[in-house]
Design an enzyme around this catalytic site. Structure first.
Site, PDB file in Angstrom:
ATOM      1  CB  CYS A   1     -21.704 -33.405  -3.795  1.00  0.00           C
ATOM      2  SG  CYS A   1     -22.510 -33.684  -5.378  1.00  0.00           S
TER       3      CYS A   1
ATOM      4  CG  ASP B   1      -2.316 -22.959   5.626  1.00  0.00           C
ATOM      5  OD1 ASP B   1      -2.843 -22.936   6.761  1.00  0.00           O
ATOM      6  OD2 ASP B   1      -1.490 -22.102   5.253  1.00  0.00           O
TER       7      ASP B   1
ATOM      8  NE  ARG C   1      -3.005  -9.103  -4.018  1.00  0.00           N
ATOM      9  CZ  ARG C   1      -3.949  -9.933  -3.574  1.00  0.00           C
ATOM     10  NH1 ARG C   1      -3.721 -10.704  -2.540  1.00  0.00           N
ATOM     11  NH2 ARG C   1      -5.122  -9.995  -4.174  1.00  0.00           N
TER      12      ARG C   1
ATOM     13  CG  ASN D   1       2.923  -8.023   5.430  1.00  0.00           C
ATOM     14  OD1 ASN D   1       2.602  -9.208   5.541  1.00  0.00           O
ATOM     15  ND2 ASN D   1       2.895  -7.392   4.271  1.00  0.00           N
TER      16      ASN D   1
ATOM     17  CB  ALA E   1      -0.740 -16.142   1.868  1.00  0.00           C
TER      18      ALA E   1
ATOM     19  CB  CYS F   1     -20.837 -36.881  -4.932  1.00  0.00           C
ATOM     20  SG  CYS F   1     -22.000 -37.141  -3.606  1.00  0.00           S
TER      21      CYS F   1
ATOM     22  CG  HIS G   1     -10.599 -16.375   2.224  1.00  0.00           C
ATOM     23  ND1 HIS G   1      -9.459 -15.654   1.959  1.00  0.00           N
ATOM     24  CD2 HIS G   1     -11.593 -15.449   2.359  1.00  0.00           C
ATOM     25  CE1 HIS G   1      -9.759 -14.356   1.934  1.00  0.00           C
ATOM     26  NE2 HIS G   1     -11.041 -14.213   2.172  1.00  0.00           N
TER      27      HIS G   1
HETATM   28  P1  NAD Z   1      -0.944 -11.994   0.204  1.00  0.00           P
HETATM   29  O1  NAD Z   1      -0.179 -12.996  -0.599  1.00  0.00           O
HETATM   30  O2  NAD Z   1      -1.735 -10.988  -0.527  1.00  0.00           O
HETATM   31  O3  NAD Z   1       0.084 -11.228   1.139  1.00  0.00           O
HETATM   32  C1  NAD Z   1       1.024 -11.915   1.902  1.00  0.00           C
HETATM   33  C2  NAD Z   1       1.915 -10.886   2.576  1.00  0.00           C
HETATM   34  O4  NAD Z   1       2.768 -11.580   3.473  1.00  0.00           O
HETATM   35  C3  NAD Z   1       2.808 -10.132   1.568  1.00  0.00           C
HETATM   36  O5  NAD Z   1       2.622  -8.743   1.766  1.00  0.00           O
HETATM   37  C4  NAD Z   1       4.225 -10.571   1.950  1.00  0.00           C
HETATM   38  O6  NAD Z   1       5.158  -9.517   1.884  1.00  0.00           O
HETATM   39  C5  NAD Z   1       4.050 -11.041   3.382  1.00  0.00           C
HETATM   40  N1  NAD Z   1       4.970 -12.106   3.761  1.00  0.00           N
HETATM   41  C6  NAD Z   1       5.315 -13.209   3.055  1.00  0.00           C
HETATM   42  N2  NAD Z   1       6.141 -13.994   3.765  1.00  0.00           N
HETATM   43  C7  NAD Z   1       6.345 -13.357   4.948  1.00  0.00           C
HETATM   44  C8  NAD Z   1       7.119 -13.654   6.096  1.00  0.00           C
HETATM   45  N3  NAD Z   1       7.847 -14.769   6.176  1.00  0.00           N
HETATM   46  N4  NAD Z   1       7.091 -12.785   7.129  1.00  0.00           N
HETATM   47  C9  NAD Z   1       6.369 -11.632   7.063  1.00  0.00           C
HETATM   48  N5  NAD Z   1       5.626 -11.301   5.992  1.00  0.00           N
HETATM   49  C10 NAD Z   1       5.599 -12.159   4.952  1.00  0.00           C
HETATM   50  O7  NAD Z   1      -1.821 -12.807   1.229  1.00  0.00           O
HETATM   51  P2  NAD Z   1      -3.245 -12.493   1.854  1.00  0.00           P
HETATM   52  O8  NAD Z   1      -3.287 -11.092   2.307  1.00  0.00           O
HETATM   53  O9  NAD Z   1      -3.510 -13.590   2.795  1.00  0.00           O
HETATM   54  O10 NAD Z   1      -4.274 -12.587   0.662  1.00  0.00           O
HETATM   55  C11 NAD Z   1      -4.159 -13.608  -0.299  1.00  0.00           C
HETATM   56  C12 NAD Z   1      -5.270 -14.604  -0.438  1.00  0.00           C
HETATM   57  O11 NAD Z   1      -4.562 -15.772  -0.781  1.00  0.00           O
HETATM   58  C13 NAD Z   1      -6.053 -14.983   0.773  1.00  0.00           C
HETATM   59  O12 NAD Z   1      -7.377 -14.875   0.393  1.00  0.00           O
HETATM   60  C14 NAD Z   1      -5.750 -16.475   1.035  1.00  0.00           C
HETATM   61  O13 NAD Z   1      -6.956 -17.193   1.108  1.00  0.00           O
HETATM   62  C15 NAD Z   1      -5.069 -16.954  -0.201  1.00  0.00           C
HETATM   63  N6  NAD Z   1      -3.881 -17.822  -0.021  1.00  0.00           N
HETATM   64  C16 NAD Z   1      -3.793 -18.696   1.025  1.00  0.00           C
HETATM   65  C17 NAD Z   1      -2.671 -19.478   1.183  1.00  0.00           C
HETATM   66  C18 NAD Z   1      -2.607 -20.421   2.350  1.00  0.00           C
HETATM   67  O14 NAD Z   1      -3.630 -20.952   2.769  1.00  0.00           O
HETATM   68  N7  NAD Z   1      -1.423 -20.641   2.923  1.00  0.00           N
HETATM   69  C19 NAD Z   1      -1.603 -19.381   0.285  1.00  0.00           C
HETATM   70  C20 NAD Z   1      -1.735 -18.477  -0.796  1.00  0.00           C
HETATM   71  C21 NAD Z   1      -2.881 -17.709  -0.931  1.00  0.00           C
END
Ligand code: NAD
Length: 251
Positions: free
Chosen positions: A130, A107, A39, A222, A27, A156, A122
């Protein structure tokens, strides 16, 4: 402005010397496109009611509540454009240095940027099915109706069952074919590049270990620490936009 630091230069040098890179994105790669992560400090992880609705059982119990709770997120998805970090992965693929992007994101921004081999672990918010008759649906027609509150739950056209987006919710199973392809790609790469993931979601977080077990180097970019940091060749603690701009300048 292109920001440089020693770890960034080391990571870029490692990429330039690699021929089979696999990127595992989370994310964090989309926060600079305006989509909150889970997170990070503003992450949706802190919203317990929303997290409850984002589960398989939560959806089946209250699909209208699910769609209503996701309105803000879907709006963010619909209006987001790919970031420099998404574009830098396209360039790596065009230069035949990158074999695949494995993403935990739903996304669709990797495909919007132009990446060709993308494994969506994911799933995606763009299509749906449906839950009664399994008919496939393009969700694009539903979201504007839901956003304007003319529709609370997409139904649906074949059987009037509830339509669920093709995303893996908490307690859902991952698509087996996508997982197998991702695991194979991780085992075949010479460098795994983890971009914007806390690496706390399993089984996605097994993939860096699969790469390490097959002798690949690991680079993590990260903002926060991860439990893989001490196994990585390089950890870059910077914004992905800064990293991507520095990398793009040298590709
Ligand atoms: P996570 O939210 O657990 O971790 C995101 C990490 O990215 C964090 O540690 C944060 O410090 C870091 N981060 C945020 N912005 C940053 C930047 N600009 N540069 C560098 N680092 C940055 O995300 P995850 O590990 O992908 O797990 C979360 C779950 O959330 C996944 O299963 C995903 O499917 C879902 N999710 C997806 C989206 C999306 O599709 N964009 C958005 C939110 C959550």
């Amino acid at each position: 402005m292109v920001v440089h630091c020693a770890s960034m230069d080391r990571a870029i040098n490692l990429m330039l010397g690699s021929r089979h890179i696999v990127a595992l994105t989370g994310a964090g790669i989309s926060t600079e496109a305006g989509i909150p992560d889970f997170r990070g400090p503003n992450g949706i992880w802190h919203d317990a009611a929303l997290m409850n609705l984002l589960s398989g059982p939560g959806f089946r119990r209250d699909p209208a509540g699910f769609y209503s709770a996701c309105l803000g997120l879907v709006g963010d998805f619909l209006r987001a454009d790919p970031t420099p970090a998404h574009r830098f992965l396209v360039k790596l693929e065009e230069q035949s240095k990158l074999d695949a992007v494995i993403t935990q994101n739903i996304d669709g921004l990797h495909q919007a940027a132009g990446s060709r081999t993308v494994y969506e672990l994911h799933g995606t918010y763009r299509t749906g099915h449906c839950i009664r008759c399994d008919a496939k649906h393009d969700m694009a027609t539903f979201y504007p109706e839901i956003e304007s509150r003319r529709l609370s739950v997409p139904l649906c056209s074949r059987c009037c069952g509830v339509v669920k987006p093709d995303i893996v919710l908490f307690q859902d199973l991952l698509p087996v074919d996508i997982w197998d392809a991702s695991y194979r790609a991780a085992g075949d790469c010479d460098l795994m590049l983890v971009l914007g993931s806390s690496l706390q979601v399993y089984p996605a977080a097994e993939l860096p270990q699969a790469a390490l077990d097959h002798g690949a180097a690991l680079v993590i970019v990260n903002l926060e620490g991860t439990h893989y940091d001490d196994r990585a060749s390089v950890v870059v603690r910077s914004k992905l936009g800064d990293f991507a701009r520095a990398a793009l300048a040298r590709l």
